[in-house]
Design a protein around this motif. Sequence first.
Motif, PDB file in Angstrom:
ATOM      1  N   LYS A   1      44.945  -1.201  -9.562  1.00 41.43           N
ATOM      2  CA  LYS A   1      46.048  -1.645 -10.459  1.00 41.43           C
ATOM      3  C   LYS A   1      45.496  -1.216 -11.906  1.00 41.43           C
ATOM      4  O   LYS A   1      44.174  -1.577 -12.310  1.00 41.43           O
ATOM      5  CB  LYS A   1      46.257  -3.038 -10.588  1.00 41.43           C
ATOM      6  N   VAL A   2      46.305  -0.285 -12.736  1.00 41.64           N
ATOM      7  CA  VAL A   2      45.974  -0.001 -13.874  1.00 41.64           C
ATOM      8  C   VAL A   2      46.837  -0.670 -15.075  1.00 41.64           C
ATOM      9  O   VAL A   2      48.209  -0.153 -14.910  1.00 41.64           O
ATOM     10  CB  VAL A   2      45.689   1.540 -14.150  1.00 41.64           C
ATOM     11  N   LEU A   3      46.607  -1.232 -15.897  1.00 43.93           N
ATOM     12  CA  LEU A   3      47.485  -2.075 -17.039  1.00 43.93           C
ATOM     13  C   LEU A   3      46.749  -1.838 -18.130  1.00 43.93           C
ATOM     14  O   LEU A   3      45.529  -1.991 -18.351  1.00 43.93           O
ATOM     15  CB  LEU A   3      47.683  -3.576 -16.495  1.00 43.93           C
TER      16      LEU A   3
ATOM     17  N   LYS B   1      44.671   9.844 -26.473  1.00 42.95           N
ATOM     18  CA  LYS B   1      45.455   9.922 -25.293  1.00 42.95           C
ATOM     19  C   LYS B   1      44.541  10.183 -24.306  1.00 42.95           C
ATOM     20  O   LYS B   1      43.707  11.014 -23.978  1.00 42.95           O
ATOM     21  CB  LYS B   1      46.547  11.236 -25.487  1.00 42.95           C
ATOM     22  N   ILE B   2      44.746   9.242 -22.983  1.00 44.44           N
ATOM     23  CA  ILE B   2      43.661   9.154 -22.162  1.00 44.44           C
ATOM     24  C   ILE B   2      44.515   9.328 -20.745  1.00 44.44           C
ATOM     25  O   ILE B   2      45.648   8.831 -20.971  1.00 44.44           O
ATOM     26  CB  ILE B   2      42.625   7.810 -21.880  1.00 44.44           C
ATOM     27  N   GLY B   3      43.939   9.867 -20.057  1.00 46.22           N
ATOM     28  CA  GLY B   3      44.343  10.005 -18.384  1.00 46.22           C
ATOM     29  C   GLY B   3      43.641   9.341 -17.725  1.00 46.22           C
ATOM     30  O   GLY B   3      42.177   9.154 -17.778  1.00 46.22           O
ATOM     31  N   ILE B   4      44.115   8.490 -16.489  1.00 41.90           N
ATOM     32  CA  ILE B   4      43.287   7.605 -15.504  1.00 41.90           C
ATOM     33  C   ILE B   4      43.559   8.295 -14.319  1.00 41.90           C
ATOM     34  O   ILE B   4      44.848   8.202 -13.917  1.00 41.90           O
ATOM     35  CB  ILE B   4      43.697   6.205 -15.847  1.00 41.90           C
TER      36      ILE B   4
ATOM     37  N   VAL C   1      37.408   6.318  -9.826  1.00 41.07           N
ATOM     38  CA  VAL C   1      38.165   6.152 -10.903  1.00 41.07           C
ATOM     39  C   VAL C   1      37.741   7.038 -11.918  1.00 41.07           C
ATOM     40  O   VAL C   1      36.576   6.964 -12.347  1.00 41.07           O
ATOM     41  CB  VAL C   1      38.354   4.757 -11.557  1.00 41.07           C
ATOM     42  N   VAL C   2      38.616   7.969 -12.503  1.00 37.17           N
ATOM     43  CA  VAL C   2      38.074   8.913 -13.700  1.00 37.17           C
ATOM     44  C   VAL C   2      38.972   8.634 -14.876  1.00 37.17           C
ATOM     45  O   VAL C   2      40.267   8.493 -14.804  1.00 37.17           O
ATOM     46  CB  VAL C   2      38.221  10.044 -13.325  1.00 37.17           C
TER      47      VAL C   2
END
Length: 79
Positions: free
Chosen positions: A41-43, A31-34, A18-19
């Motif tokens: 799961k990313v919530l 503003k982030i990017g995942i 995970v980055v």
Amino acid sequence: MLVLRRKIGEGIIIGSDVVVRVLSIEHGNVKIGIEAPKSVKVLREELYKQVVKTNVESNDFDVELAKKIFKKEDRNADN
């Protein structure tokens, strides 16, 4: 809690797959990017809390009361 400073384009790695990367900073908003596998799961935190709250509320659901209400509605629909 780990607190880090990152510049635009820099990221952090969580586990091995995970980055989290800073994409932009404008008017006090970051503003982030995942990047994560589909199995992770990313919530957003507020959505996660709402899901937890809904699950807790559903545990308080009175099945017998619901059955009585639906029976009344079925009888009224027949009229």
